[in-house]
Design an enzyme around this catalytic site. Structure first.
Site, PDB file in Angstrom:
ATOM      1  N   HIS A   1     -11.669  -6.260   8.762  1.00 28.29           N
ATOM      2  CA  HIS A   1     -12.433  -6.054   7.398  1.00 28.29           C
ATOM      3  C   HIS A   1     -13.704  -5.082   7.853  1.00 28.29           C
ATOM      4  O   HIS A   1     -14.576  -5.428   7.019  1.00 28.29           O
ATOM      5  CB  HIS A   1     -12.899  -7.382   6.971  1.00 28.29           C
ATOM      6  CG  HIS A   1     -11.624  -8.001   6.373  1.00 28.29           C
ATOM      7  ND1 HIS A   1     -10.706  -9.000   7.410  1.00 28.29           N
ATOM      8  CD2 HIS A   1     -11.098  -8.158   5.324  1.00 28.29           C
ATOM      9  CE1 HIS A   1      -9.911  -9.523   6.745  1.00 28.29           C
ATOM     10  NE2 HIS A   1     -10.053  -9.080   5.401  1.00 28.29           N
TER      11      HIS A   1
ATOM     12  N   GLU B   1       1.060  -1.089  -0.112  1.00 28.12           N
ATOM     13  CA  GLU B   1      -0.048   0.100  -0.167  1.00 28.12           C
ATOM     14  C   GLU B   1       0.861   1.455  -0.040  1.00 28.12           C
ATOM     15  O   GLU B   1       0.416   2.286  -0.801  1.00 28.12           O
ATOM     16  CB  GLU B   1      -1.000   0.208   1.236  1.00 28.12           C
ATOM     17  CG  GLU B   1      -2.098  -0.944   1.015  1.00 28.12           C
ATOM     18  CD  GLU B   1      -1.485  -2.357   1.320  1.00 28.12           C
ATOM     19  OE1 GLU B   1      -0.371  -2.727   2.187  1.00 28.12           O
ATOM     20  OE2 GLU B   1      -2.340  -3.458   1.233  1.00 28.12           O
TER      21      GLU B   1
HETATM   22  C1  LIG Z   1      -1.691  -4.822   4.444  1.00 30.66           C
HETATM   23  C2  LIG Z   1      -2.627  -5.714   3.762  1.00 30.66           C
HETATM   24  N1  LIG Z   1      -3.097  -5.620   2.296  1.00 30.66           N
HETATM   25  C3  LIG Z   1      -3.952  -6.196   1.716  1.00 30.66           C
HETATM   26  C4  LIG Z   1      -4.467  -7.497   2.228  1.00 30.66           C
HETATM   27  C5  LIG Z   1      -5.299  -8.232   1.596  1.00 30.66           C
HETATM   28  N2  LIG Z   1      -4.852  -9.656   1.363  1.00 30.66           N
HETATM   29  C6  LIG Z   1      -5.337 -10.656   2.134  1.00 30.66           C
HETATM   30  S1  LIG Z   1      -4.640 -12.142   1.764  1.00 30.66           S
HETATM   31  C7  LIG Z   1      -3.641 -11.322   0.302  1.00 30.66           C
HETATM   32  C8  LIG Z   1      -2.679 -11.949  -0.750  1.00 30.66           C
HETATM   33  C9  LIG Z   1      -1.552 -12.487   0.137  1.00 30.66           C
HETATM   34  O1  LIG Z   1      -0.817 -13.361  -0.675  1.00 30.66           O
HETATM   35  P1  LIG Z   1       0.469 -14.002  -0.284  1.00 30.66           P
HETATM   36  O2  LIG Z   1       1.186 -13.044   0.682  1.00 30.66           O
HETATM   37  O3  LIG Z   1       1.230 -14.430  -1.418  1.00 30.66           O
HETATM   38  O4  LIG Z   1      -0.024 -15.290   0.770  1.00 30.66           O
HETATM   39  P2  LIG Z   1      -0.784 -16.440   0.150  1.00 30.66           P
HETATM   40  O5  LIG Z   1      -2.395 -16.146   0.259  1.00 30.66           O
HETATM   41  O6  LIG Z   1      -0.711 -16.933  -1.246  1.00 30.66           O
HETATM   42  O7  LIG Z   1      -0.927 -17.599   0.897  1.00 30.66           O
HETATM   43  C10 LIG Z   1      -4.098  -9.798   0.030  1.00 30.66           C
HETATM   44  C11 LIG Z   1      -3.821  -9.012  -0.887  1.00 30.66           C
HETATM   45  C12 LIG Z   1      -4.270  -7.525   3.551  1.00 30.66           C
HETATM   46  N3  LIG Z   1      -4.743  -8.731   4.351  1.00 30.66           N
HETATM   47  N4  LIG Z   1      -3.062  -6.824   4.208  1.00 30.66           N
END
Ligand SMILES: Cc1ncc(C[n+]2csc(CCOP(=O)(O)OP(=O)(O)O)c2C)c(N)n1
Ligand SMILES: [Mg+2]
Lengths: 417, 374
Positions: B177, B107
């Site tokens: 959320h 972000e």
């Molecule tokens: C600071 C923040 N930004 C956005 C999100 C929304 N979000 C939740 S999971 C995710 C993807 C995470 O991907 P990754 O780190 O590759 O983990 P995976 O789900 O593949 O295990 C996002 C964008 C969040 N939880 N926190």
């Protein structure tokens, strides 16, 4: 780069002082001067450590960790248990019995392999898709269910969405949804562990997506400069929700970043439970012995949807998922290893699946019956004790509950003490 | 397992589900061109409308912005495939990968990037996936975007930056959320902050935000993305930033809220009218948190003598505090009772206790009663 340097056709030898070491304070790794104007773009690609091939055969017998039959079976059973848990909880969400869930399909080996190499004194910081680590450390099915049901037996007092587990008993810090925040915290915890003289490391799990956050970079750097014994364990499963790694980074995965922070680094086949085990075991020893952080990148594949809020067919081919499942399943690979050893067979598989499913369903039924946490827990734990303004707000809520027993029905909640 | 109704959000209760409040709300235009009787819409020349939900209206606004401004780009986490709330669906294929794209998951990175784009005179529309995740970008927003113009003596500015972020409660979002972080941003001179309550409002306010020469944050109540549907003008139009909307006029009490809270307030007012038939209520959608329309609120309170403010964010230093202070100053002699606030408690946003935490219909009615009995 320190090779003799020649320029032009004349073969003029570079004056010796040009090759001398750079003495500026920022040149900490012994750079040499060069008059060769060259940008570096090609770096050696880091290899991926593997113990088992896809058929479950040990590639190099010297690398077989030689885990006992009992340990191997325990690992495999927990892989199956994690699957059983995921099947039922995913379905429970679809039926509206819990509000949310995230499955771990495809990443079982990263969980069990790493957890097997750690001790209960090691301190874990997770992201969210590491339920198997908790399971392997001894989190009970009831504990999983109570959290997902936000019931009165949930240690987190029903305050967080499902899958935000945490366990003081198991040294597993409570999951937080904001991504990557736990990574610098793990470095700090490791530093504190080092100062306390404990023979324990901090272990931090995160996705390759989370590794784009500023907190990731801050964490690696501060862990390096403070010489904190922390294992940074990246689950690189190819996706961050819909975002493929191509949109996430352009370097050599996450592992290549270890170099930039002056850190021991290894990339491992995350679908090979024995490779993960060996890498984490060695990393842990190294971190403890040298008081150093270690970066581990486990390559794997997220077989499930991101979460119950996601339909991954909107951004990846269903065939891609099916191919991975068929060609490179961590469970199947390890099962083949067990079968080669004569430690597992179809009957054991069928029996384990049946009993695990039954156990999960029983825990599920138990959790569903438990009431929700008492209303007082809306206010407890904001601070260690309730300050006056929260006492007043709690009293206000109490007044409302008594005045409006139908609208603010508390029948599903435990009564306050 | 037998199928059973969703039991997680609210435990058994006599209270109607939020979705039902939205579906019967009079704030949503279901009569096609009736919307053009509203002076803010009357100047739109094409009287064509289309029945769309909130996320489609947002999508329409984004498409309009991209269509009408060649410099405009749209980006954020998971934006390329349409966004986790489907707001950017179809836009990558329509406008190209160089204009609609995924960013890495950062972000602070994506907002800083947007500031840079805007500082070059282009239009940057950044999506933060959830308002709860805006905080890594807090420094970029508070110290950079908001001060870019002022600190350079107006040589530079990043007015082309718009940040969209879904916020507010959904019934099962827990700490991360659900939050309504408007008060943090209300404290930042140089920013604008709006919260559209409906699809037609979202389209007009979002387009206004994108075209406003100042950085603007648009908080979209995520619970409305699918729940709220109305007949939205098809034309390109904007709605004013910094202006509240009086949704219902009345004599005896002013009620101020924003975003999805308005549907709860609408129902509270319906019940209050039944309970106190000789009383009437003025309901105001503040819409803009910064700058906020103090004139409209003060004018109303000077007429009614009573003010109730409701927001989901915690009480202490919530934006209600600012409204209360301003109104107390401006309307002291007209006030029949102290300004009242119904808000979230001063705790993190809870999960299982959400229905007790939010400014529900019954809590609002209770406060109205207190205002009359003062
Ligand atoms: C600071 C923040 N930004 C956005 C999100 C929304 N979000 C939740 S999971 C995710 C993807 C995470 O991907 P990754 O780190 O590759 O983990 P995976 O789900 O593949 O295990 C996002 C964008 C969040 N939880 N926190
Ligand atoms: Mg990932």
């Amino acid at each position: 780069m320190a090779a003799p340097q020649r320029r032009g056709g004349g073969g003029v030898r570079v004056r010796p002082w040009l090759r001398h070491a750079v003495l500026f304070p920022g040149a900490t790794c012994g750079s040499f001067y060069t008059s060769d104007l060259r940008f570096v773009k090609e770096y050696p690609t880091l290899p991926t450590y593997r113990v088992l091939d896809l058929e479950g055969q040990v590639i190099n017998p010297a690398e077989d960790p030689g885990l006992s039959q009992e340990r191997c079976v325990a690992i495999y059973r927990n892989m199956l248990c994690l699957n059983a848990l995921d099947v039922i909880m995913y379905e429970a969400q679809r039926q509206g019995r819990i509000s949310f869930y995230m499955t771990n399909y495809g990443e079982e080996a990263t969980h069990m392999g790493s957890a097997e190499a750690l001790t209960l004194d090691d301190v874990i910081f997770g992201q969210y898709r590491e339920a198997g680590v908790l399971l392997h450390r001894g989190f009970t099915l009831d504990e999983f269910m109570n959290q997902c049901y936000s019931n009165a037996r949930d240690e987190g007092k029903g305050r967080q969405m499902p899958i935000h587990y945490g366990s003081k008993r198991l040294n597993f810090h409570t999951i937080s949804s904001p991504l990557a925040t736990q990574i610098p915290q793990a470095a700090g915890a490791a530093y504190a562990l080092k100062r306390s003289g404990k023979a324990a490391v901090a272990v931090c799990y995160f996705g390759e997506g989370a590794a784009s956050e500023g907190d990731f970079h801050a964490a690696l750097n501060i862990a390096a400069t403070t010489e904190s014994p922390v294992l940074f364990f990246c689950r690189n499963n190819g996706y961050a929700i819909s975002t493929p790694v191509r949109d996430q980074y352009r370097g050599d995965g996450i592992a290549s970043r270890g170099h930039g922070y002056g850190m021991h680094t290894i990339r491992v086949d995350g679908n090979d439970v024995l490779a993960v085990y060996r890498a984490v075991q060695a990393a842990r020893a190294l971190a403890l012995r040298d008081a150093q952080p270690v970066l581990i990148e486990a390559l794997t594949y997220r077989v499930g949807h991101h979460s119950t809020s996601d339909d991954s067919s909107a951004y990846r081919d269903k065939k891609e998922v099916a191919d991975w499942q068929r060609q490179d399943s961590p469970n199947v690979r390890f099962r083949k290893y067990l079968e080669r050893k004569g430690w597992w067979d179809d009957a054991a598989e069928a029996h384990a699946k049946k009993t695990l499913r039954a156990q999960v369903l029983q825990a599920f039924a138990r959790a569903e019956k438990v009431k929700k946490p008492a209303l007082q827990h809306l206010f407890t734990d904001v601070y260690d004790t309730l300050p006056p303004h929260l006492q007043a707000q709690q009293a206000e809520l109490q007044r409302l509950l008594e005045k409006y027993p139908n609208e603010l029905n508390t029948a599903d909640f435990e009564t306050s003490v | 397992m037998p199928l059973r109704s969703r039991g997680y959000a609210a435990a058994s209760s006599d209270e109607p589900q939020f979705i039902n409040l939205v579906q019967k709300s009079s704030f949503l235009n279901r009569d096609g061109d009736a919307i053009f009787q509203d002076p803010e819409f009357s100047r739109i020349s094409s009287k064509e409308t289309k029945n769309v939900n909130y996320y489609t209206a947002v999508n329409d606004a984004l498409a309009t912005a991209l269509e009408t401004d060649e410099s405009a780009i749209l980006f954020g986490e998971d934006v390329a495939f349409g966004g986790v709330f489907r707001c950017s669906m179809g836009l990558e294929s329509r406008f190209g990968k160089d204009r609609v794209f995924n960013t890495p998951l950062s972000e602070q990175g994506l907002v800083g990037f947007g500031i840079g784009v805007a500082a070059q005179g282009a239009t940057a529309i950044a999506e933060i996936q959830f308002a709860d995740y805006v905080f890594p970008a807090f420094d970029q927003i508070v110290n950079e975007a908001a001060k870019y113009r002022y600190r350079s003596g107006n040589q530079f500015h990043c007015g082309g930056l718009t940040i969209r972020m879904p916020g507010m409660a959904v019934g099962h979002g827990g700490h991360y959320h659900s939050q309504s972080p408007e008060a943090f941003f209300a404290h930042v001179p140089g920013l604008k902050f709006v919260v559209p309550r409906s699809p037609a409002q979202a389209k007009g306010l979002l387009l206004a935000a994108i075209r406003d020469p100042n950085p603007v944050i648009v908080m979209e109540p995520k619970i409305l993305y699918r729940a709220a549907t109305e007949d939205v003008p098809v034309a390109d139009y904007t709605l004013p930033l910094g202006k509240a909307a009086v949704l219902q006029e009345g004599r005896d009490m002013t009620i101020v809220g924003w975003g999805s809270q308005l549907y709860t307030l609408e129902e509270a007012v319906r019940r209050a009218e039944a309970k106190w038939p000789d009383r009437s209520f003025e309901l105001i959608d503040l819409r803009s948190i910064l700058p906020w329309d103090a004139d409209t609120v003060i004018r109303s309170v000077n007429k009614t003598g009573r003010l109730l403010i409701a927001h989901e964010a915690p009480l202490t230093s919530g934006f209600g505090a600012e409204i209360a202070a301003t109104v107390s100053e401006a309307c002291l002699l007209k006030l029949e009772a102290p300004v009242a606030r119904v808000t979230g408690f001063d705790t993190p946003f809870p999960l299982i206790h959400e229905k007790f935490y939010v400014p529900s219909i019954v809590r609002c009615l209770d406060k109205m009663e207190a205002l009359f009995n003062y």
